[in-house]
Scaffold this motif. Structure first.
Motif, PDB file in Angstrom:
ATOM      1  N   ASP A   1      -9.194   6.269   5.648  1.00  7.96           N
ATOM      2  CA  ASP A   1      -9.535   6.708   6.994  1.00  7.96           C
ATOM      3  C   ASP A   1      -8.318   6.416   7.882  1.00  7.96           C
ATOM      4  O   ASP A   1      -8.064   5.253   8.227  1.00  7.96           O
ATOM      5  CB  ASP A   1     -10.781   5.940   7.471  1.00  7.96           C
ATOM      6  N   LYS A   2      -7.586   7.465   8.213  1.00  2.31           N
ATOM      7  CA  LYS A   2      -6.325   7.270   8.951  1.00  2.31           C
ATOM      8  C   LYS A   2      -6.542   6.680  10.342  1.00  2.31           C
ATOM      9  O   LYS A   2      -5.679   5.986  10.877  1.00  2.31           O
ATOM     10  CB  LYS A   2      -5.583   8.612   9.062  1.00  2.31           C
ATOM     11  N   ASP A   3      -7.699   6.974  10.924  1.00  2.00           N
ATOM     12  CA  ASP A   3      -7.981   6.426  12.260  1.00  2.00           C
ATOM     13  C   ASP A   3      -8.289   4.937  12.197  1.00  2.00           C
ATOM     14  O   ASP A   3      -7.999   4.194  13.133  1.00  2.00           O
ATOM     15  CB  ASP A   3      -9.174   7.170  12.899  1.00  2.00           C
ATOM     16  N   ALA A   4      -8.888   4.534  11.065  1.00  2.36           N
ATOM     17  CA  ALA A   4      -9.274   3.118  10.935  1.00  2.36           C
ATOM     18  C   ALA A   4      -8.124   2.255  10.436  1.00  2.36           C
ATOM     19  O   ALA A   4      -8.011   1.092  10.823  1.00  2.36           O
ATOM     20  CB  ALA A   4     -10.463   2.996   9.991  1.00  2.36           C
ATOM     21  N   CYS A   5      -7.264   2.813   9.579  1.00  2.38           N
ATOM     22  CA  CYS A   5      -6.179   2.034   8.974  1.00  2.38           C
ATOM     23  C   CYS A   5      -5.264   1.444  10.057  1.00  2.38           C
ATOM     24  O   CYS A   5      -4.810   2.153  10.954  1.00  2.38           O
ATOM     25  CB  CYS A   5      -5.370   2.916   8.021  1.00  2.38           C
ATOM     26  N   VAL A   6      -5.031   0.116   9.924  1.00  2.00           N
ATOM     27  CA  VAL A   6      -4.190  -0.544  10.934  1.00  2.00           C
ATOM     28  C   VAL A   6      -2.745  -0.704  10.442  1.00  2.00           C
ATOM     29  O   VAL A   6      -1.901  -1.281  11.132  1.00  2.00           O
ATOM     30  CB  VAL A   6      -4.769  -1.931  11.335  1.00  2.00           C
ATOM     31  N   GLY A   7      -2.483  -0.227   9.238  1.00  7.41           N
ATOM     32  CA  GLY A   7      -1.117  -0.276   8.702  1.00  7.41           C
ATOM     33  C   GLY A   7      -0.627  -1.673   8.385  1.00  7.41           C
ATOM     34  O   GLY A   7       0.567  -1.954   8.439  1.00  7.41           O
ATOM     35  N   CYS A   8      -1.558  -2.569   8.028  1.00  4.60           N
ATOM     36  CA  CYS A   8      -1.169  -3.966   7.742  1.00  4.60           C
ATOM     37  C   CYS A   8      -0.414  -4.072   6.426  1.00  4.60           C
ATOM     38  O   CYS A   8       0.330  -5.028   6.204  1.00  4.60           O
ATOM     39  CB  CYS A   8      -2.402  -4.867   7.723  1.00  4.60           C
ATOM     40  N   GLY A   9      -0.650  -3.126   5.511  1.00 10.73           N
ATOM     41  CA  GLY A   9       0.069  -3.115   4.231  1.00 10.73           C
ATOM     42  C   GLY A   9      -0.472  -4.081   3.194  1.00 10.73           C
ATOM     43  O   GLY A   9       0.148  -4.290   2.152  1.00 10.73           O
ATOM     44  N   LEU A  10      -1.652  -4.684   3.464  1.00 12.00           N
ATOM     45  CA  LEU A  10      -2.220  -5.625   2.496  1.00 12.00           C
ATOM     46  C   LEU A  10      -2.566  -4.937   1.178  1.00 12.00           C
ATOM     47  O   LEU A  10      -2.360  -5.487   0.096  1.00 12.00           O
ATOM     48  CB  LEU A  10      -3.465  -6.310   3.073  1.00 12.00           C
ATOM     49  N   CYS A  11      -3.087  -3.723   1.255  1.00 19.86           N
ATOM     50  CA  CYS A  11      -3.441  -2.985   0.028  1.00 19.86           C
ATOM     51  C   CYS A  11      -2.186  -2.663  -0.774  1.00 19.86           C
ATOM     52  O   CYS A  11      -2.195  -2.694  -2.011  1.00 19.86           O
ATOM     53  CB  CYS A  11      -4.232  -1.724   0.362  1.00 19.86           C
ATOM     54  N   VAL A  12      -1.097  -2.383  -0.078  1.00 20.29           N
ATOM     55  CA  VAL A  12       0.176  -2.068  -0.741  1.00 20.29           C
ATOM     56  C   VAL A  12       0.663  -3.288  -1.522  1.00 20.29           C
ATOM     57  O   VAL A  12       1.074  -3.184  -2.679  1.00 20.29           O
ATOM     58  CB  VAL A  12       1.246  -1.633   0.290  1.00 20.29           C
ATOM     59  N   LYS A  13       0.568  -4.461  -0.869  1.00 19.99           N
ATOM     60  CA  LYS A  13       1.040  -5.693  -1.514  1.00 19.99           C
ATOM     61  C   LYS A  13       0.129  -6.110  -2.661  1.00 19.99           C
ATOM     62  O   LYS A  13       0.584  -6.611  -3.678  1.00 19.99           O
ATOM     63  CB  LYS A  13       1.067  -6.830  -0.475  1.00 19.99           C
ATOM     64  N   ASP A  14      -1.177  -5.934  -2.480  1.00 19.46           N
ATOM     65  CA  ASP A  14      -2.138  -6.485  -3.445  1.00 19.46           C
ATOM     66  C   ASP A  14      -2.284  -5.641  -4.707  1.00 19.46           C
ATOM     67  O   ASP A  14      -2.533  -6.183  -5.784  1.00 19.46           O
ATOM     68  CB  ASP A  14      -3.509  -6.619  -2.758  1.00 19.46           C
ATOM     69  N   CYS A  15      -2.110  -4.343  -4.595  1.00 19.28           N
ATOM     70  CA  CYS A  15      -2.357  -3.461  -5.750  1.00 19.28           C
ATOM     71  C   CYS A  15      -1.289  -3.671  -6.827  1.00 19.28           C
ATOM     72  O   CYS A  15      -0.103  -3.470  -6.577  1.00 19.28           O
ATOM     73  CB  CYS A  15      -2.387  -2.005  -5.313  1.00 19.28           C
ATOM     74  N   PRO A  16      -1.733  -4.063  -8.039  1.00 16.91           N
ATOM     75  CA  PRO A  16      -0.745  -4.319  -9.099  1.00 16.91           C
ATOM     76  C   PRO A  16      -0.136  -3.036  -9.654  1.00 16.91           C
ATOM     77  O   PRO A  16       0.900  -3.074 -10.309  1.00 16.91           O
ATOM     78  CB  PRO A  16      -1.570  -5.027 -10.175  1.00 16.91           C
ATOM     79  N   MET A  17      -0.786  -1.918  -9.384  1.00 16.15           N
ATOM     80  CA  MET A  17      -0.320  -0.646  -9.955  1.00 16.15           C
ATOM     81  C   MET A  17       0.390   0.226  -8.924  1.00 16.15           C
ATOM     82  O   MET A  17       0.657   1.396  -9.178  1.00 16.15           O
ATOM     83  CB  MET A  17      -1.509   0.115 -10.565  1.00 16.15           C
ATOM     84  N   HIS A  18       0.672  -0.351  -7.766  1.00 14.51           N
ATOM     85  CA  HIS A  18       1.416   0.329  -6.703  1.00 14.51           C
ATOM     86  C   HIS A  18       0.819   1.701  -6.360  1.00 14.51           C
ATOM     87  O   HIS A  18       1.516   2.708  -6.292  1.00 14.51           O
ATOM     88  CB  HIS A  18       2.895   0.471  -7.092  1.00 14.51           C
ATOM     89  N   VAL A  19      -0.496   1.680  -6.200  1.00 15.55           N
ATOM     90  CA  VAL A  19      -1.203   2.931  -5.885  1.00 15.55           C
ATOM     91  C   VAL A  19      -0.907   3.377  -4.442  1.00 15.55           C
ATOM     92  O   VAL A  19      -0.821   4.562  -4.156  1.00 15.55           O
ATOM     93  CB  VAL A  19      -2.734   2.740  -6.101  1.00 15.55           C
ATOM     94  N   TYR A  20      -0.724   2.402  -3.550  1.00 18.63           N
ATOM     95  CA  TYR A  20      -0.537   2.739  -2.127  1.00 18.63           C
ATOM     96  C   TYR A  20       0.908   2.579  -1.664  1.00 18.63           C
ATOM     97  O   TYR A  20       1.662   1.769  -2.198  1.00 18.63           O
ATOM     98  CB  TYR A  20      -1.404   1.820  -1.250  1.00 18.63           C
ATOM     99  N   GLU A  21       1.226   3.348  -0.661  1.00 22.73           N
ATOM    100  CA  GLU A  21       2.518   3.200   0.034  1.00 22.73           C
ATOM    101  C   GLU A  21       2.256   3.342   1.524  1.00 22.73           C
ATOM    102  O   GLU A  21       1.351   4.091   1.913  1.00 22.73           O
ATOM    103  CB  GLU A  21       3.474   4.323  -0.404  1.00 22.73           C
ATOM    104  N   LEU A  22       3.043   2.632   2.331  1.00 24.57           N
ATOM    105  CA  LEU A  22       2.890   2.796   3.778  1.00 24.57           C
ATOM    106  C   LEU A  22       3.771   3.953   4.240  1.00 24.57           C
ATOM    107  O   LEU A  22       4.976   3.961   3.974  1.00 24.57           O
ATOM    108  CB  LEU A  22       3.311   1.526   4.517  1.00 24.57           C
TER     109      LEU A  22
END
Lengths: 187, 80
Positions: free
Chosen positions: B6-27
């Motif tokens: 949800d782009k409106d909800a995402c605060v861009g903290c990048g926690l998901c980017v750091k936590d995912c071991p498979m690098h699924v997310y990028e900021l």
């Protein structure tokens, strides 16, 4: 304590059931739904045992629980058919773990095969979906990846060693609330 | 795996980017974007860590949850 209460207790634990030594129970009693309190009690107890073990033995707790799990794995898997093929062995293992753990063989999209060779190591990624260890840890508010996880590691390693006759090692790659990624290293 | 942010909800903290071991997310532009959704193994760590609850996974296998106390849930249902 009133006599009425004692009589009531006696009444609770008395039945007209005839139980013969040759009677083999074919079902769990009571039904699983009624076992919830028991399950939660066992989970709570397991969590407290592990927490205390960690407090007293520190990092040594991992070795104890790993050893216990490995023995359990060897013990259970010795009745299963021996397989040299790793894929067949994993299939055998998933039958073995059914009801307690469920896992799938997994690979990142850039890998072509499930058996990966990297830096002189041969390994397979396993994603554990259902896991009684994870349930217990979350029930008790404990961190994942600690001594209780080592019992699962030992269990899988022991079972794989027993089925394939090859030495193996299991490493945690990641733990999550819904699934955990493990690396089964074959030697 | 279909992952939606949800782009409106995402605060861009990048926690998901750091936590995912498979690098699924990028900021990208201060918003988390699932760039490798096929690498997701469904651990849902990102759900647990996301402070904005901006993530949604579709087609996931939900693991059994034995640790949920039925009595507590019944009480909660009465209150809610």
């Amino acid at each position: 304590m009133s006599a009425g209460y004692i009589d009531e207790l006696h009444e609770t634990f008395h039945s007209d059931l005839v139980y013969r030594s040759e009677d083999i129970p074919l079902d769990c009693t009571p039904k699983p739904k009624e076992m919830e309190q028991t399950l939660h009690g066992v989970m709570k107890l397991n969590g407290l045992v592990i927490r205390s073990l960690e407090e007293i033995a520190g990092r040594g707790a991992n070795a104890v629980t790993y050893r216990a799990g490995k023995k359990f794995g060897h013990e259970v898997a010795k009745y299963f058919q021996k397989r040299e093929n790793v894929e067949e062995a994993l299939h055998e293992l998933s039958d073995l773990l059914r009801g307690q753990y469920s896992f799938e063989v997994w690979k990142p999209e850039d890998k072509e095969t499930f058996i990966i060779e990297e830096n002189g190591e041969t390994f397979i990624y396993l994603v554990f979906h259902d896991c009684i260890v994870r349930q217990t840890l979350r029930r008790n508010g404990l961190d994942q990846g600690g001594p209780l996880c080592q019992t699962l590691f030992g269990y899988v390693v022991g079972a794989i060693e027993e089925i394939t006759g090859r030495k193996a090692k299991l490493e945690i790659v990641h733990t999550g609330p819904n699934a955990c990624l493990k690396k089964l290293v074959l030697k | 795996m279909d992952i939606r942010v949800d782009k409106d909800a995402c605060v861009g903290c990048g926690l998901c980017v750091k936590d995912c071991p498979m690098h699924v997310y990028e900021l990208q532009n201060k918003v988390s974007v699932p760039v490798r959704p096929n690498n997701c193994m469904g651990c849902l760590s990102c759900h647990e860590i996301c402070p904005a609850q901006a993530l949604e996974h579709r087609g996931i296998y939900p693991a059994r949850r034995h640790y949920i106390d039925i009595k507590v849930c019944e009480m909660l249902r009465k209150v809610i």
